[in-house]
Design a protein around this motif. Sequence first.
Motif, PDB file in Angstrom:
ATOM      1  N   MET A   1       0.863  -1.084  -0.002  1.00  0.00           N
ATOM      2  CA  MET A   1      -0.042   0.132   0.093  1.00  0.00           C
ATOM      3  C   MET A   1       0.461   0.919  -0.018  1.00  0.00           C
ATOM      4  SD  MET A   1      -2.965  -1.345   0.044  1.00  0.00           S
ATOM      5  CE  MET A   1      -4.190   0.848   0.210  1.00  0.00           C
ATOM      6  N   GLY A   2       0.053   2.239  -0.385  1.00  0.00           N
ATOM      7  CA  GLY A   2       0.947   3.474  -0.412  1.00  0.00           C
ATOM      8  C   GLY A   2       1.110   4.565   0.793  1.00  0.00           C
ATOM      9  N   SER A   3       1.508   5.567   1.083  1.00  0.00           N
ATOM     10  CA  SER A   3       1.408   6.275   2.305  1.00  0.00           C
ATOM     11  C   SER A   3       0.673   7.932   1.978  1.00  0.00           C
ATOM     12  CB  SER A   3       3.379   6.301   3.280  1.00  0.00           C
ATOM     13  OG  SER A   3       3.236   6.957   1.675  1.00  0.00           O
ATOM     14  N   LYS A   4       0.452   7.621   0.703  1.00  0.00           N
ATOM     15  CA  LYS A   4       0.064   9.391   0.672  1.00  0.00           C
ATOM     16  C   LYS A   4      -1.698   9.787   0.615  1.00  0.00           C
ATOM     17  CE  LYS A   4       3.542  10.559  -2.888  1.00  0.00           C
ATOM     18  NZ  LYS A   4       4.155   9.623  -2.589  1.00  0.00           N
ATOM     19  N   ILE A   5      -1.784  10.477   1.113  1.00  0.00           N
ATOM     20  CA  ILE A   5      -3.558  10.425   1.194  1.00  0.00           C
ATOM     21  C   ILE A   5      -4.178  11.311   0.587  1.00  0.00           C
ATOM     22  CG2 ILE A   5      -3.859  11.060   4.031  1.00  0.00           C
ATOM     23  CD1 ILE A   5      -6.319   9.587   4.799  1.00  0.00           C
ATOM     24  N   LYS A   6      -5.097  11.814   0.528  1.00  0.00           N
ATOM     25  CA  LYS A   6      -5.554  13.168  -0.122  1.00  0.00           C
ATOM     26  C   LYS A   6      -6.745  14.444   1.277  1.00  0.00           C
ATOM     27  CE  LYS A   6      -5.513  15.132  -4.130  1.00  0.00           C
ATOM     28  NZ  LYS A   6      -5.309  14.656  -5.350  1.00  0.00           N
ATOM     29  N   LEU A   7      -6.420  15.013   1.299  1.00  0.00           N
ATOM     30  CA  LEU A   7      -7.886  15.609   2.146  1.00  0.00           C
ATOM     31  C   LEU A   7      -7.678  17.354   1.878  1.00  0.00           C
ATOM     32  CD1 LEU A   7      -4.993  14.855   5.976  1.00  0.00           C
ATOM     33  CD2 LEU A   7      -6.631  13.500   4.881  1.00  0.00           C
ATOM     34  N   ALA A   8      -9.429  17.372   2.177  1.00  0.00           N
ATOM     35  CA  ALA A   8     -10.235  18.579   1.637  1.00  0.00           C
ATOM     36  C   ALA A   8     -10.519  18.764   2.936  1.00  0.00           C
ATOM     37  CB  ALA A   8     -10.970  17.858   1.546  1.00  0.00           C
ATOM     38  N   VAL A   9     -10.934  20.922   2.938  1.00  0.00           N
ATOM     39  CA  VAL A   9     -10.983  21.623   3.901  1.00  0.00           C
ATOM     40  C   VAL A   9     -11.706  22.602   3.065  1.00  0.00           C
ATOM     41  CG1 VAL A   9      -9.745  21.428   5.698  1.00  0.00           C
ATOM     42  CG2 VAL A   9      -9.460  23.313   3.703  1.00  0.00           C
ATOM     43  N   SER A  10     -13.314  22.794   3.687  1.00  0.00           N
ATOM     44  CA  SER A  10     -13.727  23.344   2.981  1.00  0.00           C
ATOM     45  C   SER A  10     -13.934  24.712   3.576  1.00  0.00           C
ATOM     46  CB  SER A  10     -15.394  22.873   3.190  1.00  0.00           C
ATOM     47  OG  SER A  10     -15.671  22.162   4.439  1.00  0.00           O
ATOM     48  N   CYS A  11     -14.489  25.937   3.189  1.00  0.00           N
ATOM     49  CA  CYS A  11     -14.561  26.901   3.681  1.00  0.00           C
ATOM     50  C   CYS A  11     -16.219  27.626   3.341  1.00  0.00           C
ATOM     51  CB  CYS A  11     -13.975  28.101   3.209  1.00  0.00           C
ATOM     52  SG  CYS A  11     -13.926  29.551   3.742  1.00  0.00           S
ATOM     53  N   LEU A  12     -16.933  27.566   4.014  1.00  0.00           N
ATOM     54  CA  LEU A  12     -18.809  28.224   4.001  1.00  0.00           C
ATOM     55  C   LEU A  12     -19.122  29.012   4.092  1.00  0.00           C
ATOM     56  CD1 LEU A  12     -19.662  24.435   4.664  1.00  0.00           C
ATOM     57  CD2 LEU A  12     -19.082  24.548   2.374  1.00  0.00           C
ATOM     58  N   VAL A 193      -2.278   9.737  16.576  1.00  0.00           N
ATOM     59  CA  VAL A 193      -3.609  10.003  15.617  1.00  0.00           C
ATOM     60  C   VAL A 193      -2.184  11.001  14.496  1.00  0.00           C
ATOM     61  CG1 VAL A 193      -4.562  12.040  14.865  1.00  0.00           C
ATOM     62  CG2 VAL A 193      -4.622  10.915  17.023  1.00  0.00           C
ATOM     63  N   ASP A 194      -2.998  10.528  13.240  1.00  0.00           N
ATOM     64  CA  ASP A 194      -1.388  10.912  12.248  1.00  0.00           C
ATOM     65  C   ASP A 194      -2.454  12.520  11.467  1.00  0.00           C
ATOM     66  OD1 ASP A 194       0.138   8.214  11.756  1.00  0.00           O
ATOM     67  OD2 ASP A 194      -2.213   7.333  11.768  1.00  0.00           O
ATOM     68  N   ILE A 195      -3.722  12.607  11.460  1.00  0.00           N
ATOM     69  CA  ILE A 195      -4.329  13.559  10.787  1.00  0.00           C
ATOM     70  C   ILE A 195      -5.139  14.369  12.198  1.00  0.00           C
ATOM     71  CG2 ILE A 195      -6.320  14.537   9.335  1.00  0.00           C
ATOM     72  CD1 ILE A 195      -5.475  12.083   7.821  1.00  0.00           C
ATOM     73  N   PHE A 196      -5.249  15.821  12.366  1.00  0.00           N
ATOM     74  CA  PHE A 196      -6.530  16.529  13.222  1.00  0.00           C
ATOM     75  C   PHE A 196      -6.630  17.194  12.602  1.00  0.00           C
ATOM     76  CE2 PHE A 196      -1.920  16.166  14.858  1.00  0.00           C
ATOM     77  CZ  PHE A 196      -1.747  15.804  16.068  1.00  0.00           C
ATOM     78  N   THR A 197      -8.676  17.099  13.233  1.00  0.00           N
ATOM     79  CA  THR A 197      -9.559  17.663  12.407  1.00  0.00           C
ATOM     80  C   THR A 197      -9.579  19.353  13.119  1.00  0.00           C
ATOM     81  OG1 THR A 197     -11.283  16.671  12.986  1.00  0.00           O
ATOM     82  CG2 THR A 197     -10.163  15.909  10.798  1.00  0.00           C
ATOM     83  N   ASN A 198     -10.673  20.337  12.869  1.00  0.00           N
ATOM     84  CA  ASN A 198     -10.474  20.937  13.737  1.00  0.00           C
ATOM     85  C   ASN A 198     -11.343  22.104  12.957  1.00  0.00           C
ATOM     86  OD1 ASN A 198     -11.237  23.119  15.099  1.00  0.00           O
ATOM     87  ND2 ASN A 198      -8.924  23.259  16.157  1.00  0.00           N
ATOM     88  N   GLY A 199     -13.215  21.284  12.927  1.00  0.00           N
ATOM     89  CA  GLY A 199     -14.070  22.093  12.324  1.00  0.00           C
ATOM     90  C   GLY A 199     -14.469  23.011  13.544  1.00  0.00           C
ATOM     91  N   SER A 200     -13.691  24.515  12.788  1.00  0.00           N
ATOM     92  CA  SER A 200     -14.243  26.118  13.300  1.00  0.00           C
ATOM     93  C   SER A 200     -15.176  27.219  12.804  1.00  0.00           C
ATOM     94  CB  SER A 200     -12.313  26.249  13.825  1.00  0.00           C
ATOM     95  OG  SER A 200     -12.575  27.518  14.401  1.00  0.00           O
ATOM     96  N   GLY A 201     -15.466  27.780  13.924  1.00  0.00           N
ATOM     97  CA  GLY A 201     -15.702  29.236  13.815  1.00  0.00           C
ATOM     98  C   GLY A 201     -15.216  30.042  14.004  1.00  0.00           C
ATOM     99  N   ALA A 271      -5.185  18.377   0.047  1.00  0.00           N
ATOM    100  CA  ALA A 271      -3.512  18.504   0.024  1.00  0.00           C
ATOM    101  C   ALA A 271      -3.313  16.964   0.104  1.00  0.00           C
ATOM    102  CB  ALA A 271      -3.171  19.418   0.769  1.00  0.00           C
ATOM    103  N   THR A 272      -2.390  16.555  -0.513  1.00  0.00           N
ATOM    104  CA  THR A 272      -1.588  15.542  -0.311  1.00  0.00           C
ATOM    105  C   THR A 272      -0.784  15.382   0.921  1.00  0.00           C
ATOM    106  OG1 THR A 272      -2.409  14.959  -2.799  1.00  0.00           O
ATOM    107  CG2 THR A 272      -0.861  13.524  -1.636  1.00  0.00           C
ATOM    108  N   VAL A 273      -0.880  14.915   1.692  1.00  0.00           N
ATOM    109  CA  VAL A 273       0.259  14.237   2.435  1.00  0.00           C
ATOM    110  C   VAL A 273       0.489  12.906   2.476  1.00  0.00           C
ATOM    111  CG1 VAL A 273      -0.544  16.201   4.244  1.00  0.00           C
ATOM    112  CG2 VAL A 273      -1.023  14.273   4.350  1.00  0.00           C
ATOM    113  N   ASP A 274       1.848  12.793   2.908  1.00  0.00           N
ATOM    114  CA  ASP A 274       2.317  11.418   3.139  1.00  0.00           C
ATOM    115  C   ASP A 274       2.576  10.681   4.431  1.00  0.00           C
ATOM    116  OD1 ASP A 274       4.073   9.635   3.126  1.00  0.00           O
ATOM    117  OD2 ASP A 274       5.196   9.818   1.792  1.00  0.00           O
ATOM    118  N   LEU A 275       1.714  10.281   5.193  1.00  0.00           N
ATOM    119  CA  LEU A 275       1.955   9.660   6.177  1.00  0.00           C
ATOM    120  C   LEU A 275       3.509   9.015   6.507  1.00  0.00           C
ATOM    121  CD1 LEU A 275      -1.684   8.071   7.307  1.00  0.00           C
ATOM    122  CD2 LEU A 275      -0.844  10.384   7.126  1.00  0.00           C
ATOM    123  N   GLU A 276       4.783   8.756   5.738  1.00  0.00           N
ATOM    124  CA  GLU A 276       5.535   8.461   5.918  1.00  0.00           C
ATOM    125  C   GLU A 276       5.951   9.851   6.769  1.00  0.00           C
ATOM    126  OE1 GLU A 276       7.436   5.640   2.855  1.00  0.00           O
ATOM    127  OE2 GLU A 276       5.673   4.048   3.322  1.00  0.00           O
TER     128      GLU A 276
END
Length: 708
Positions: A1-12, A193-201, A271-276
């Motif tokens: 398996m690979g080690s790259k993951i593509k993550l998306a943030v939105s601005c609404l 935890v590799d990926i921190f998410t923060n849904g913010s206002g 953004a594409t990030v490499d977990l390795e």
Amino acid sequence: MGSKIKLAVSCLNQWALDFQGNLERITEAIKQAHELGATYCLTPEISVSGYGCDDHFLEIDTERHCWEVLEELLQLEECKQMICDVGMPVVHRGSRFNCRIIFLFKRILLIRPKTACCNELNYRELRWFVPWQKSKTVESYLLPQNICYVTGQSHVEIGDGIIETGDACIGSEICEELWTAENSHVSLGLDGVDIFTNGSGSQFSLQQLHRRMDLIKATTRKMGGAYLMCNQVGCDGGRIFYDGCSMIACNGDIVACTPQFSLKEVEVEVATVDLEDIRSFRVSKPSRSMQATKESEYPRIKIHGFFMCPDGLISQHDLSCTLPIQITYKTSEEEIEFSASNWLWDYLRRSGQSGFFLPLSGGVDSSSVACIVFAMCNLVCKAVHDGNKGVLSDVRRLVHDQSYAITSPENLCNDIFTTCYMASENSSVATKQRASSLAKRIGSNHLELRIDTVVSALLMVFTAVTGFIPKFTAKGGSRRENLALQNNQARIRMVLAYLFAQLMQWVRGKPGGLLVLGSSNIDEALRGYYTKYDCSSADINPIGGIGKTELKSFVSYFCKKYNVQPLREIVEAPPTAELEPLEDGEITQTDEVQMGMTYNELSVFGKLRKVALCGPYGMFTKLVQLWKQTYSPRQVAEKVKHFFYTYSINRHKMTTLTPAMHCDAHSPEDSRHDLRPFLYHNKWTWQFRKIDDHVAKLEEHEIVTKKK
């Protein structure tokens, strides 16, 4: 398996209680993220209902409609291979929580409640929510029936848990948790935890963005990992403005960021990030690894699937890692321009009105409001030129013409903005000319009228009833008479402003009415240097959160940027209310003389009072040092006492301030930001005596020192 993951943030650009519109914007964000190849899509805080619901959060209907919206989102085809993360209120065991709902297609993975509520300044989350206080604990949550039918689940986990896929570990923070002393991300990072998410206002205030950026970069520089932070943009129903800039950081660098102050209702960045890279970054820090071995585990909700992209996968999506980007921060003057104009645009397009009406006096305050409206017209024109169909549709709805074409900011300004110079016998020729020149440059529909006949008529009524004729002090009258005559003129301007705002579109053969704009700044409000219910009383006030010093800088900047030459004279002219008689056609009344303090001093008083939380004595002790090169201790004492006296006798005016966009931390806005009494013992007997005692000691010490 690979080690790259593509993550998306939105601005609404969400709107409180606009469940249909909010659903459409979240859906659009999910679809854009899917098209860009993301496997995780994050949305802002409480994105389903809108963050600004306030006491509507107490209504069961608000939560009910959120679940109904979630029912629609759960069935989106795009969610089959992408984890989605939205925010909404959830009631569990009789308590209401501010939650993240993390889900896949027809399956809720985790309900993650906020563990630290924001309860300061403009925020009152503890009025509506309680924080989740069971660290690293999850419980069973009974789902509503409509969700059970869609997902086949009767219960899901709720609490402080993390998501574990076949290849990555994902943990959540929610807004305030990033800013608290004991951050969630420390424990999350130490538990792998590799990926921190923060849904913010995260609200806008001057120079706030770089603090937000610094926190996120510092977090990932210290802990390693990818950090996703989402933010809203625009006005979701109140005084707070959100400036956007949803971002992704990795190992100390910002790698993706949505624009600041965008007029788009939906923005998505990936953004594409490499977990390795993340794991290599972490194991290179032995001290961190030693701490991690002692960290207790979070409950893990496991997904049997892989969300990283296999190495060598040939697809339409670029799988190279996203490189760091450089963020350019705007100056305070630029922030005032873009934030206030964006806030005005959101308010106007959602209000159902057809434009704005502004009493334009030719001074810095009203002129800065006119500049902000013109800046809004420029933003709108640029957005339409760039192909923003939503903005064009809003403009055409405002002018009630589906074929309307924007030819220039000036023409748009003329169609939706009316300015009016309301002269009296106390008005100077100079201010009239300055107002006229500015209006001509920006293209507003400009009116000029005299209020003297109305003023005289009102005074005739008073004289007919009482038999008394009030006079200005310049003509032998008392201070009370003088003040009443000034206030009479100011309040008449407010009445005329609303009359013209309601009827000017009718006069011009256009449908709709106009919103009245106020033009009172922070400093005048703090000092109470304005007439209650004068033309500072309006529908909204774009500069109510900005000080005079900042406004003068903004007007000077605006003059250069847009080549608005009339602004040069406006900035250089001494501020004046022009409510007292002229002498040989020249003004005799200036604001700073009448206030007994300069605007710069007022700004310092305001920051010490609100930001530094100083009472009279505390303020005096600080200013004795700060102003020691300029004023003696006794002079400082007199200034502080004069400020607190005038502040306290005028504090009642804060209860009627026109709603203004929050912009600065020392705003005295009474409704939400500055919760203090409006009835004071204005002699401050104890406090002022302590100041006098301190002055006496300082003077005695100075005498002894000189003798030596």
